[in-house]
Design a protein around this motif. Structure first.
Motif, PDB file in Angstrom:
ATOM      1  N   SER A   1       0.853  -1.191   0.000  1.00 29.17           N
ATOM      2  CA  SER A   1       0.000   0.000   0.000  1.00 29.17           C
ATOM      3  C   SER A   1       0.884   1.235   0.000  1.00 29.17           C
ATOM      4  N   ILE A   2       0.272   2.373  -0.157  1.00 31.86           N
ATOM      5  CA  ILE A   2       1.041   3.619  -0.143  1.00 31.86           C
ATOM      6  C   ILE A   2       1.688   3.815   1.224  1.00 31.86           C
ATOM      7  N   ASP A   3       0.945   3.506   2.285  1.00 30.22           N
ATOM      8  CA  ASP A   3       1.505   3.649   3.626  1.00 30.22           C
ATOM      9  C   ASP A   3       2.709   2.738   3.842  1.00 30.22           C
TER      10      ASP A   3
ATOM     11  N   ILE B   1       4.745   1.662   1.492  1.00 32.22           N
ATOM     12  CA  ILE B   1       5.848   2.188   0.675  1.00 32.22           C
ATOM     13  C   ILE B   1       6.535   3.327   1.421  1.00 32.22           C
ATOM     14  N   ILE B   2       5.735   4.242   1.985  1.00 31.11           N
ATOM     15  CA  ILE B   2       6.308   5.365   2.732  1.00 31.11           C
ATOM     16  C   ILE B   2       7.078   4.864   3.950  1.00 31.11           C
ATOM     17  N   ALA B   3       6.533   3.881   4.654  1.00 37.41           N
ATOM     18  CA  ALA B   3       7.219   3.327   5.810  1.00 37.41           C
ATOM     19  C   ALA B   3       8.541   2.682   5.404  1.00 37.41           C
ATOM     20  N   ALA B   4       8.563   1.988   4.270  1.00 35.82           N
ATOM     21  CA  ALA B   4       9.794   1.351   3.803  1.00 35.82           C
ATOM     22  C   ALA B   4      10.843   2.396   3.436  1.00 35.82           C
ATOM     23  N   VAL B   5      10.415   3.475   2.781  1.00 39.68           N
ATOM     24  CA  VAL B   5      11.353   4.540   2.427  1.00 39.68           C
ATOM     25  C   VAL B   5      11.938   5.164   3.684  1.00 39.68           C
ATOM     26  N   TYR B   6      11.085   5.490   4.653  1.00 31.90           N
ATOM     27  CA  TYR B   6      11.584   6.058   5.902  1.00 31.90           C
ATOM     28  C   TYR B   6      12.525   5.089   6.612  1.00 31.90           C
ATOM     29  N   ASP B   7      12.234   3.821   6.548  1.00 30.69           N
ATOM     30  CA  ASP B   7      13.084   2.819   7.188  1.00 30.69           C
ATOM     31  C   ASP B   7      14.471   2.794   6.548  1.00 30.69           C
ATOM     32  N   VAL B   8      14.520   2.983   5.230  1.00 32.43           N
ATOM     33  CA  VAL B   8      15.804   2.967   4.527  1.00 32.43           C
ATOM     34  C   VAL B   8      16.607   4.225   4.832  1.00 32.43           C
ATOM     35  N   ILE B   9      15.967   5.403   4.795  1.00 29.77           N
ATOM     36  CA  ILE B   9      16.731   6.652   4.906  1.00 29.77           C
ATOM     37  C   ILE B   9      16.923   7.128   6.336  1.00 29.77           C
ATOM     38  N   SER B  10      16.193   6.563   7.298  1.00 30.23           N
ATOM     39  CA  SER B  10      16.297   7.017   8.680  1.00 30.23           C
ATOM     40  C   SER B  10      17.219   6.110   9.490  1.00 30.23           C
ATOM     41  N   GLY B  11      17.699   6.659  10.576  1.00 29.90           N
ATOM     42  CA  GLY B  11      18.523   5.874  11.480  1.00 29.90           C
ATOM     43  C   GLY B  11      19.604   6.729  12.084  1.00 29.90           C
ATOM     44  N   PRO B  12      20.339   6.175  13.006  1.00 37.62           N
ATOM     45  CA  PRO B  12      21.401   6.944  13.664  1.00 37.62           C
ATOM     46  C   PRO B  12      22.553   7.229  12.698  1.00 37.62           C
ATOM     47  N   ALA B  13      23.319   8.235  13.047  1.00 36.99           N
ATOM     48  CA  ALA B  13      24.482   8.596  12.230  1.00 36.99           C
ATOM     49  C   ALA B  13      25.448   7.425  12.174  1.00 36.99           C
ATOM     50  N   GLY B  14      25.958   7.159  11.011  1.00 35.43           N
ATOM     51  CA  GLY B  14      26.921   6.079  10.831  1.00 35.43           C
ATOM     52  C   GLY B  14      26.292   4.735  10.510  1.00 35.43           C
ATOM     53  N   LYS B  15      24.971   4.624  10.669  1.00 35.76           N
ATOM     54  CA  LYS B  15      24.309   3.355  10.340  1.00 35.76           C
ATOM     55  C   LYS B  15      24.297   3.187   8.820  1.00 35.76           C
ATOM     56  N   LYS B  16      24.698   2.028   8.367  1.00 37.78           N
ATOM     57  CA  LYS B  16      24.726   1.759   6.939  1.00 37.78           C
ATOM     58  C   LYS B  16      23.297   1.634   6.416  1.00 37.78           C
ATOM     59  N   ARG B  17      23.000   2.331   5.338  1.00 37.64           N
ATOM     60  CA  ARG B  17      21.667   2.314   4.740  1.00 37.64           C
ATOM     61  C   ARG B  17      21.557   1.168   3.746  1.00 37.64           C
ATOM     62  N   ASP B  18      20.356   0.656   3.585  1.00 41.33           N
ATOM     63  CA  ASP B  18      20.093  -0.469   2.674  1.00 41.33           C
ATOM     64  C   ASP B  18      19.632   0.098   1.326  1.00 41.33           C
ATOM     65  N   TRP B  19      20.580   0.575   0.520  1.00 41.12           N
ATOM     66  CA  TRP B  19      20.225   1.212  -0.751  1.00 41.12           C
ATOM     67  C   TRP B  19      19.680   0.203  -1.760  1.00 41.12           C
TER      68      TRP B  19
END
Length: 80
Positions: A54-56, A58-76
């Motif tokens: 759903s749209i919600d 998708i938005i949650a997945a995007v936030y999960d990828v781009i958010s997090g503490p400094a230095g945390k490796k992102r799942d591009w």
């Protein structure tokens, strides 16, 4: 009378220069469009069905990828 001829000569020279400036200039050759094989990008992985349900989600997945503490490796790969 020579002032009239001088002015006429200036007007004629101006008209000739304006006409010459408006001639068509050759256009530069267009650069070729890169083919998909020429572009170096990894192939995207298959989307997780829960991430695109759903749209919600998708938005949650995007936030999960781009958010997090400094230095945390992102799942591009997930982002792609």
């Amino acid at each position: 009378m020579s002032a009239k001829y001088g002015f006429l000569l200036v007007v004629i020279c101006f008209a000739v220069n304006v006409g010459h400036a408006q001639t068509a200039q050759p256009t530069p050759a267009a650069s070729p469009i890169p083919t998909p094989q020429a572009m170096a990008s990894p192939s995207p992985s298959t989307a997780n069905p829960a991430d695109v349900a759903s749209i919600d989600s998708i938005i949650a997945a995007v936030y999960d990828v781009i958010s997090g503490p400094a230095g945390k490796k992102r799942d591009w790969d997930r982002m792609r």
